[in-house]
Design a protein around this motif. Structure first.
Motif, PDB file in Angstrom:
ATOM      1  N   ASN A  78       8.543  -8.583   0.005  1.00  0.00           N
ATOM      2  CA  ASN A  78       7.170  -9.071   0.051  1.00  0.00           C
ATOM      3  C   ASN A  78       6.173  -7.920   0.197  1.00  0.00           C
ATOM      4  O   ASN A  78       5.147  -7.879  -0.493  1.00  0.00           O
ATOM      5  CB  ASN A  78       7.010 -10.072   1.208  1.00  0.00           C
ATOM      6  CG  ASN A  78       5.682 -10.778   1.163  1.00  0.00           C
ATOM      7  OD1 ASN A  78       5.210 -11.173   0.105  1.00  0.00           O
ATOM      8  ND2 ASN A  78       5.060 -10.917   2.322  1.00  0.00           N
ATOM      9  N   ASN A  79       6.458  -6.959   1.077  1.00  0.00           N
ATOM     10  CA  ASN A  79       5.547  -5.828   1.266  1.00  0.00           C
ATOM     11  C   ASN A  79       5.502  -4.916   0.037  1.00  0.00           C
ATOM     12  O   ASN A  79       4.460  -4.353  -0.280  1.00  0.00           O
ATOM     13  CB  ASN A  79       5.913  -5.033   2.517  1.00  0.00           C
ATOM     14  CG  ASN A  79       5.496  -5.749   3.783  1.00  0.00           C
ATOM     15  OD1 ASN A  79       4.665  -6.652   3.750  1.00  0.00           O
ATOM     16  ND2 ASN A  79       6.072  -5.363   4.897  1.00  0.00           N
ATOM     17  N   LEU A  80       6.626  -4.774  -0.663  1.00  0.00           N
ATOM     18  CA  LEU A  80       6.623  -3.996  -1.911  1.00  0.00           C
ATOM     19  C   LEU A  80       5.764  -4.686  -2.971  1.00  0.00           C
ATOM     20  O   LEU A  80       4.980  -4.035  -3.667  1.00  0.00           O
ATOM     21  CB  LEU A  80       8.045  -3.804  -2.433  1.00  0.00           C
ATOM     22  CG  LEU A  80       8.831  -2.691  -1.754  1.00  0.00           C
ATOM     23  CD1 LEU A  80      10.318  -2.857  -1.979  1.00  0.00           C
ATOM     24  CD2 LEU A  80       8.364  -1.337  -2.263  1.00  0.00           C
ATOM     25  N   PHE A  81       5.909  -6.004  -3.092  1.00  0.00           N
ATOM     26  CA  PHE A  81       5.081  -6.744  -4.042  1.00  0.00           C
ATOM     27  C   PHE A  81       3.601  -6.610  -3.687  1.00  0.00           C
ATOM     28  O   PHE A  81       2.761  -6.410  -4.572  1.00  0.00           O
ATOM     29  CB  PHE A  81       5.475  -8.224  -4.078  1.00  0.00           C
ATOM     30  CG  PHE A  81       6.761  -8.523  -4.810  1.00  0.00           C
ATOM     31  CD1 PHE A  81       7.411  -7.571  -5.575  1.00  0.00           C
ATOM     32  CD2 PHE A  81       7.318  -9.777  -4.746  1.00  0.00           C
ATOM     33  CE1 PHE A  81       8.589  -7.856  -6.258  1.00  0.00           C
ATOM     34  CE2 PHE A  81       8.490 -10.093  -5.424  1.00  0.00           C
ATOM     35  CZ  PHE A  81       9.122  -9.128  -6.190  1.00  0.00           C
ATOM     36  N   LYS A  82       3.275  -6.701  -2.388  1.00  0.00           N
ATOM     37  CA  LYS A  82       1.873  -6.531  -1.958  1.00  0.00           C
ATOM     38  C   LYS A  82       1.360  -5.144  -2.318  1.00  0.00           C
ATOM     39  O   LYS A  82       0.256  -5.004  -2.838  1.00  0.00           O
ATOM     40  CB  LYS A  82       1.745  -6.716  -0.443  1.00  0.00           C
ATOM     41  CG  LYS A  82       1.653  -8.124   0.017  1.00  0.00           C
ATOM     42  CD  LYS A  82       1.408  -8.129   1.523  1.00  0.00           C
ATOM     43  CE  LYS A  82       1.683  -9.461   2.130  1.00  0.00           C
ATOM     44  NZ  LYS A  82       1.560  -9.426   3.594  1.00  0.00           N
TER      45      LYS A  82
END
Length: 172
Positions: A78-82
């Motif tokens: 999720n943080n990589l996508f963000k």
């Protein structure tokens, strides 16, 4: 305008470094109990009691320095996508997203912030077990390790512009 109950409060340490985010109730209580100082309020919003009107906190600073061990931003999907703004770092697509190792694991690539990017399934399949250079697929932007301020600034741009002056965005 956002629902009032959804507003958040940026909490800064005594040295003005971001510590975290709390809801308005917690932010108000910290200032009311004089554990924090109100630095910026949300305009046009107030907290009312029968005989008092209080400012609606947007940014508060703790009155005593809190030693908070740096844990960094958690490396997860999720943080990589963000970080990559939910777009493929090869073609810019926003569909069928997955993660890709820039330098493939089979060639010594690590699972780290600086080697993982968001890629669509199609580009990930085309790139396969090659580096972007070998596959002839240049990156839209290079991977980096974000800090807490990076994610807070992204939130602030959409929901709390009052925070922006307190968030120095740096790559770690």
């Amino acid at each position: 305008m956002k629902e009032i109950s959804e507003k958040k409060v940026l909490v800064l340490n005594l040295d003005h470094s971001p510590v975290g985010v709390v809801n308005v109730h917690k932010g108000f209580v910290l200032t009311y109990l004089e554990k924090a100082t109100l630095l910026v309020k949300y305009d046009y919003l107030q907290i009312r009691s029968i005989d008092h009107v209080f400012d609606y906190p947007a940014v508060i600073r703790l009155n005593h320095y809190k030693n908070i061990p740096y844990k960094g931003v958690l490396l997860n999907r999720n943080n990589l996508f963000k970080r990559d703004k939910y777009t493929c770092q090869y073609c810019g697509s926003e569909k069928d997203l997955t993660l890709d190792h820039v330098i493939p694991k089979s060639k010594g690539g690590k699972t780290s912030w600086k080697n993982l990017i968001t890629a669509c399934h199609r580009c990930n399949t085309i790139k396969g077990n090659k580096t972007p250079e070998e596959a002839g697929m240049p990156l839209v932007s290079f991977p980096f390790k974000p800090n807490l301020s990076y994610f807070l600034a992204e939130y602030a741009e959409r929901h709390a512009t009052e925070w922006i002056p307190f968030l120095a965005i740096k790559e770690v």
